[in-house]
Design a protein around this motif. Structure first.
Motif, short mmCIF file in Angstrom:
data_model
loop_
_atom_site.label_atom_id
_atom_site.label_comp_id
_atom_site.label_asym_id
_atom_site.label_seq_id
_atom_site.Cartn_x
_atom_site.Cartn_y
_atom_site.Cartn_z
N SER A 22 3.16 87.72 13.61
CA SER A 22 2.48 86.90 12.89
C SER A 22 3.33 85.63 12.64
O SER A 22 4.68 85.89 12.22
N GLN A 23 2.76 84.54 12.19
CA GLN A 23 3.52 83.28 11.73
C GLN A 23 3.59 83.36 10.28
O GLN A 23 4.44 82.69 9.71
N ALA A 73 8.67 74.49 27.66
CA ALA A 73 7.92 73.36 27.86
C ALA A 73 9.23 72.30 28.07
O ALA A 73 9.16 71.33 28.81
N LYS A 74 9.99 72.23 27.06
CA LYS A 74 11.18 71.39 27.12
C LYS A 74 12.09 71.47 28.56
O LYS A 74 12.44 70.48 29.15
N GLN A 92 13.18 77.33 17.28
CA GLN A 92 11.88 76.93 17.93
C GLN A 92 11.01 78.08 18.66
O GLN A 92 11.49 79.07 19.21
N SER A 93 9.87 77.72 18.78
CA SER A 93 9.02 78.71 19.71
C SER A 93 9.44 78.70 20.95
O SER A 93 10.01 77.52 21.58
N MET A 94 9.15 79.83 21.69
CA MET A 94 9.48 79.95 22.90
C MET A 94 8.81 79.01 23.77
O MET A 94 9.26 78.46 24.93
#
Length: 117
Positions: free
Chosen positions: A65-66, A108-109, A101-103
């Motif tokens: 969950s966030q 993406a980076k 940060q989100s994986m």
């Protein structure tokens, strides 16, 4: 979780609920991904209560969950059910609170920084 509740709703309608319920409750590990994007409806609360009650002490359940745990009561949106469900989930749980940060953003980076050939 949204897909689980969708499947449970359909199973109630077409008579598959007992079989689906049995398979969910007998799983060694049940992963409830994405807890909390929407408040639970009355049928969803009842189904979740039955699932966690039946699984209590019998199998592992992982919840992602966030939302912070203190907000889960609001997601369940009925105090009696919330107390009962969370009592079975939270008190014997191991909690892993992730930071950073989100994986998805990290990957993406990295993809953006990879030279194209």
């Amino acid at each position: 979780m949204p897909r689980l509740f969708e499947d449970l709703e359909l199973a109630h309608g077409d008579g598959r609920f007992p079989r689906l319920f049995r398979s969910i409750t007998k799983a060694q590990l049940l992963i409830l991904d994405d807890w909390g994007p929407d408040r639970l409806t009355a049928p969803q609360r009842r189904d979740l209560m039955e699932i966690v009650e039946e699984r209590y002490g019998r199998g592992a359940t992982m919840i992602t969950s966030q939302l912070p745990i203190k907000a889960w009561h609001d997601v369940i949106s009925e105090p009696t059910f919330a107390d009962a469900i969370l009592d079975r989930i939270v008190h014997n749980a191991y909690r892993l609170e992730l930071e950073g940060q989100s994986m998805r953003k990290t990957v993406a980076k990295m993809d953006d920084e990879t030279p194209q050939t």
